[in-house]
Design an enzyme around this catalytic site. Sequence first.
Site, PDB file in Angstrom:
ATOM      1  N   ALA A 100      25.785  17.585 -88.848  1.00 16.72           N
ATOM      2  CA  ALA A 100      24.455  17.079 -88.478  1.00 16.72           C
ATOM      3  C   ALA A 100      24.379  16.859 -86.978  1.00 16.72           C
ATOM      4  O   ALA A 100      23.724  15.963 -86.503  1.00 16.72           O
ATOM      5  CB  ALA A 100      24.166  15.777 -89.203  1.00 16.72           C
ATOM      6  N   SER A 101      25.090  17.704 -86.223  1.00 14.56           N
ATOM      7  CA  SER A 101      25.183  17.454 -84.784  1.00 14.56           C
ATOM      8  C   SER A 101      23.870  17.707 -84.063  1.00 14.56           C
ATOM      9  O   SER A 101      23.691  17.304 -82.932  1.00 14.56           O
ATOM     10  CB  SER A 101      26.281  18.302 -84.171  1.00 14.56           C
ATOM     11  N   CYS A 102      22.952  18.410 -84.708  1.00  8.66           N
ATOM     12  CA  CYS A 102      21.703  18.696 -84.007  1.00  8.66           C
ATOM     13  C   CYS A 102      20.506  18.050 -84.671  1.00  8.66           C
ATOM     14  O   CYS A 102      20.218  18.321 -85.827  1.00  8.66           O
ATOM     15  CB  CYS A 102      21.499  20.195 -83.887  1.00  8.66           C
ATOM     16  N   VAL A 103      19.851  17.153 -83.940  1.00  4.20           N
ATOM     17  CA  VAL A 103      18.642  16.511 -84.449  1.00  4.20           C
ATOM     18  C   VAL A 103      17.566  16.520 -83.369  1.00  4.20           C
ATOM     19  O   VAL A 103      17.874  16.611 -82.208  1.00  4.20           O
ATOM     20  CB  VAL A 103      18.879  15.054 -84.891  1.00  4.20           C
TER      21      VAL A 103
END
Lengths: 103, 409
Positions: A100-103
């Site tokens: 979930a490193s990209c939000v």
Amino acid sequence: MAQKEIAGKMIDLDENGYFTDPDQWSKEVALAYAAEHGDTLTDKHLEVIEYIREKVKSGQTLTIRSIGKSGIVDIKGFYKLFPGAPLKKATKYAGVSKPASCV
Amino acid sequence: MKKLVILGAGTGGTIMANKMRKVLERDEWEITIIDKFKTHYYQPGFLFIPFGTYTKRDVIKPKADFIPIGVKYINAEIDRIDGEHNKVLLNDGVQLNYDFLIVATGVRVVPEETPGLKGELWHKNIFDFYTIEGTTALSKFFKTWEGGELVLNIADNPIKCPVAPLEFVMYADAYFVERGIRDKVNITFVTPMEGAFTKPRASKVLGNLLKKKNINVVPNFYLERVDNENKKIISYDEKEVPFDCLITIPIHMGDEMVERSGLGDDMNFMLTDKYTLQSTKFENIFVLGDAANIPTSKAGSVVHFAAEIVFENLLCAIEGRELTGKFDGHSNCYIETGFGKGALIDFNYDTEPLPGSFPFPGIGPFGLLKETRMNHYGKLMFRWIYWHVLLKGKEMPIPSEMYMAGKKL
Ligand SMILES: Cc1cc2nc3c(=O)[nH]c(=O)nc-3n(C[C@H](O)[C@H](O)[C@H](O)COP(=O)(O)OP(=O)(O)OC[C@H]3O[C@@H](n4cnc5c(N)ncnc54)[C@H](O)[C@@H]3O)c2cc1C
């Protein structure tokens, strides 16, 4: 969620093929799961996978850059090990959920 | 006297200084805020400068204008936090003790992390619009540019305001149409992600918008270096994209102060409990805004929502009660889509952006995940709200916790 038999064990997977329970993972399962995707895991691959499992267990976010700083491989090497989408492939075989490193 | 120290007088630090001064007794609590710069930038306005909608004047004000009376403002560079001894060390040798500390030092862009990015073509053919220097240089360049390959590249995640790069290319499309040279400008959006945005539903909607506007998308591109001589960006797996004008969103990292303090991860983001917003190392340190390593967007709206949680939990901690505030990662962003229209998205840790209306179910006035004129006005209104309401820590008519009413599943 679906169950799938990998290396003789029943594994719970999400709709994208990521493990939902990291404890179901073993080296044998990883080797078989990667083989199904046409990848052969070497010791180097497994070293990276162990590193990913450690990181995720300690609750840290995973990025390609952080793997490049792991001391195991640099980013280029990581791409060579898992061509195309390295983080996606490596986390899949490591038995952890989608990063979930990209939000 | 008890002491509250706030590090960083940007969006988050300024909000907290205002909120806390109102509730902490002046004869019991001393509040100090520290920042190395004197100017406050309205960063969302940086997006509009290259296209001439705003100038530098529209996005700057003195920081001191927003620090309330009764808060001590120190203009200095922070060297590090000594959490064991409840102390902050400044570069000039000054030491400050604290009972409670709020870290709001934000993030910075670090083009130096990518070989060739800050090379010969820097601010000649390569620009960033995340700094005032970059965005004003680009504004000058665009005025006389006659067209070619316009490439926008996101070097890596996380970045501030993840929708800003998308807005940029859509705005560029409208801008070059208006200038009558859109047929000479080929726009390409190059991203390390699988699609236009990080969240699946929004990615699909936004991806279709890009297609409609004739903007190419190159996904799964992870930038390794920039070849200045041949004007190309090159990925780790040797993919190449040529450019005449490169808009870069460089790698983002937390301030080096965090590293020196030993309180961060390998990108210098503060290790933070994503619900309580406390440092995971010291209970009397709270983290607000972009500086935290929590898995939500780095955006002003998040800072605003999170500030209410930090406020609640800090008061609990001061009064020795159990912390009752729990952050849900709430984020909402106006997305400029060009030609006087905009879209709006609203999401949190668990729920991805969904269609519907906001903030009032069924009424809006803002449409979620669709292009409307009202959403565009929302974005422009936001600048006024930012200076006059948000920074001063006043109540906003939007609750900090996300709710599902008005959203279509
Ligand atoms: C181009 C662009 C467009 C954006 N668009 C939007 C948008 O549409 N909507 C939205 O909600 N958000 C948007 N944002 C994001 C928003 O501006 C930021 O998320 C927000 O300002 C972060 O607030 P902060 O308090 O965490 O950090 P900041 O406001 O960046 O403040 C950090 C402060 O800490 C200081 N500091 C850091 N280190 C030190 C040190 N060692 N010593 C002393 N001082 C230090 C800095 O000088 C700075 O003043 C955008 C940002 C950009 C760049």
